[in-house]
Motif scaffolding. Structure first.
Motif, PDB file in Angstrom:
ATOM      1  N   ALA A 103     -71.427  23.271  -4.705  1.00  0.00           N
ATOM      2  CA  ALA A 103     -70.045  23.725  -4.564  1.00  0.00           C
ATOM      3  C   ALA A 103     -69.929  24.830  -3.519  1.00  0.00           C
ATOM      4  N   ASP A 104     -70.845  25.783  -3.564  1.00  0.00           N
ATOM      5  CA  ASP A 104     -70.815  26.870  -2.587  1.00  0.00           C
ATOM      6  C   ASP A 104     -70.983  26.341  -1.171  1.00  0.00           C
ATOM      7  N   VAL A 147     -63.310  17.171   0.312  1.00  0.00           N
ATOM      8  CA  VAL A 147     -62.704  16.313   1.334  1.00  0.00           C
ATOM      9  C   VAL A 147     -61.197  16.512   1.398  1.00  0.00           C
ATOM     10  N   PHE A 148     -60.557  16.683   0.242  1.00  0.00           N
ATOM     11  CA  PHE A 148     -59.100  16.766   0.217  1.00  0.00           C
ATOM     12  C   PHE A 148     -58.565  18.200   0.221  1.00  0.00           C
ATOM     13  N   GLY A 149     -59.450  19.158   0.497  1.00  0.00           N
ATOM     14  CA  GLY A 149     -58.994  20.529   0.674  1.00  0.00           C
ATOM     15  C   GLY A 149     -58.623  21.249  -0.606  1.00  0.00           C
ATOM     16  N   LEU A 150     -59.093  20.745  -1.743  1.00  0.00           N
ATOM     17  CA  LEU A 150     -58.820  21.400  -3.015  1.00  0.00           C
ATOM     18  C   LEU A 150     -59.891  22.460  -3.280  1.00  0.00           C
ATOM     19  N   ALA A 151     -59.629  23.321  -4.244  1.00  0.00           N
ATOM     20  CA  ALA A 151     -60.553  24.418  -4.530  1.00  0.00           C
ATOM     21  C   ALA A 151     -61.898  23.891  -5.016  1.00  0.00           C
ATOM     22  N   VAL A 152     -62.965  24.413  -4.419  1.00  0.00           N
ATOM     23  CA  VAL A 152     -64.330  24.092  -4.840  1.00  0.00           C
ATOM     24  C   VAL A 152     -65.075  25.408  -4.981  1.00  0.00           C
ATOM     25  N   ASP A 153     -65.438  25.762  -6.200  1.00  0.00           N
ATOM     26  CA  ASP A 153     -66.155  27.015  -6.401  1.00  0.00           C
ATOM     27  C   ASP A 153     -67.084  26.882  -7.599  1.00  0.00           C
ATOM     28  N   TYR A 178     -65.425  25.989 -11.034  1.00  0.00           N
ATOM     29  CA  TYR A 178     -65.082  24.570 -11.163  1.00  0.00           C
ATOM     30  C   TYR A 178     -66.348  23.746 -11.413  1.00  0.00           C
ATOM     31  N   ALA A 179     -67.407  24.057 -10.679  1.00  0.00           N
ATOM     32  CA  ALA A 179     -68.679  23.350 -10.862  1.00  0.00           C
ATOM     33  C   ALA A 179     -69.193  23.522 -12.290  1.00  0.00           C
ATOM     34  N   ALA A 180     -69.112  24.734 -12.813  1.00  0.00           N
ATOM     35  CA  ALA A 180     -69.587  25.000 -14.171  1.00  0.00           C
ATOM     36  C   ALA A 180     -68.778  24.216 -15.206  1.00  0.00           C
ATOM     37  N   ASP A 181     -67.469  24.100 -14.992  1.00  0.00           N
ATOM     38  CA  ASP A 181     -66.620  23.321 -15.904  1.00  0.00           C
ATOM     39  C   ASP A 181     -67.030  21.852 -15.908  1.00  0.00           C
ATOM     40  N   LEU A 182     -67.340  21.310 -14.726  1.00  0.00           N
ATOM     41  CA  LEU A 182     -67.767  19.916 -14.633  1.00  0.00           C
ATOM     42  C   LEU A 182     -69.081  19.703 -15.378  1.00  0.00           C
ATOM     43  N   VAL A 183     -70.008  20.633 -15.214  1.00  0.00           N
ATOM     44  CA  VAL A 183     -71.297  20.538 -15.904  1.00  0.00           C
ATOM     45  C   VAL A 183     -71.091  20.593 -17.423  1.00  0.00           C
ATOM     46  N   ALA A 184     -70.239  21.494 -17.877  1.00  0.00           N
ATOM     47  CA  ALA A 184     -69.982  21.612 -19.316  1.00  0.00           C
ATOM     48  C   ALA A 184     -69.423  20.299 -19.871  1.00  0.00           C
ATOM     49  N   ASP A 185     -68.535  19.656 -19.108  1.00  0.00           N
ATOM     50  CA  ASP A 185     -67.977  18.370 -19.544  1.00  0.00           C
ATOM     51  C   ASP A 185     -69.075  17.315 -19.691  1.00  0.00           C
TER      52      ASP A 185
END
Length: 198
Positions: A97-98, A166-172, A175-182
């Motif tokens: 993400a970074d 790619v679509f210019g949305l927030a990537v940090d 957000y990465a941690a939330d995806l991993v938790a899911d």
């Protein structure tokens, strides 16, 4: 195997210098907004090399763009190994993400997407991420941890990260941690369902 999915070359000597100069030229042109319009002669001029050398080595602008993008987006990052999958996935996702959240990396990603128009072969970038996920999950299974599948990691961590970039949305990192938790919740649910069915 097509040129678009061939492994990245690791040349030495003069060949390595040409590759480095061409990669830098592509990065410079992408950064200047020429992602859609750059040509091999233009890249060669900026790189200070003969266009014939570029044509001979890469063949088309599409192959060159993809190779540069894959090199920029997947090399140099460490693969976490802490003896705990949750910690490893979290660190890995944050590193990605970074990296892809930076403006230059977003430009490379968009260049790769543009270069792949009409291609149906798997993107090398995706293949590399799958290999990394497979390695971490394999280690976790040896430790008897509940694990998601490689596909779940790709579909629910990697794909959303790259989509946002790619679509210019927030990537940090958050957000990465939330995806991993899911994904880890999916793994827990699957493990509980498997245990209940025995």
């Amino acid at each position: 195997m097509s040129n678009a999915t061939a492994p990245l070359r690791r040349p030495g000597g003069r060949s390595a210098r040409v590759q480095s100069a061409v990669y830098a030229a592509v990065g410079q042109l992408v950064g200047q907004g020429h992602r859609e319009t750059m040509t091999i002669p233009q890249v060669a001029e900026v790189a200070g090399v003969n266009p014939t050398s570029v044509y001979r080595r890469w063949g088309t602008m599409e192959v060159l763009l993809e190779e540069v993008a894959v090199a920029a987006l997947t090399q140099g990052e460490p693969l976490p190994d802490h003896g705990d999958l949750a910690r490893e996935l979290d660190e890995w996702a944050r590193i990605i993400a970074d990296d892809i959240g930076r403006p230059k990396r977003r430009a490379y990603l968009r260049a790769m997407v543009s270069a792949r128009e009409g291609l149906v072969e798997e993107c090398p970038c995706w293949a590399i991420r799958r290999e990394q996920a497979d390695e971490m999950i394999g280690r976790a299974r040896e430790r008897t941890e509940a694990t998601p599948s490689v596909r779940q990691v790709l579909d629910h961590i990697i794909a959303p990260l790259y989509h946002h970039a790619v679509f210019g949305l927030a990537v940090d990192g958050e957000y990465a941690a939330d995806l991993v938790a899911d994904v880890l919740r999916l793994a827990t649910v699957d493990a509980e369902a498997s245990a209940a069915s025995r």
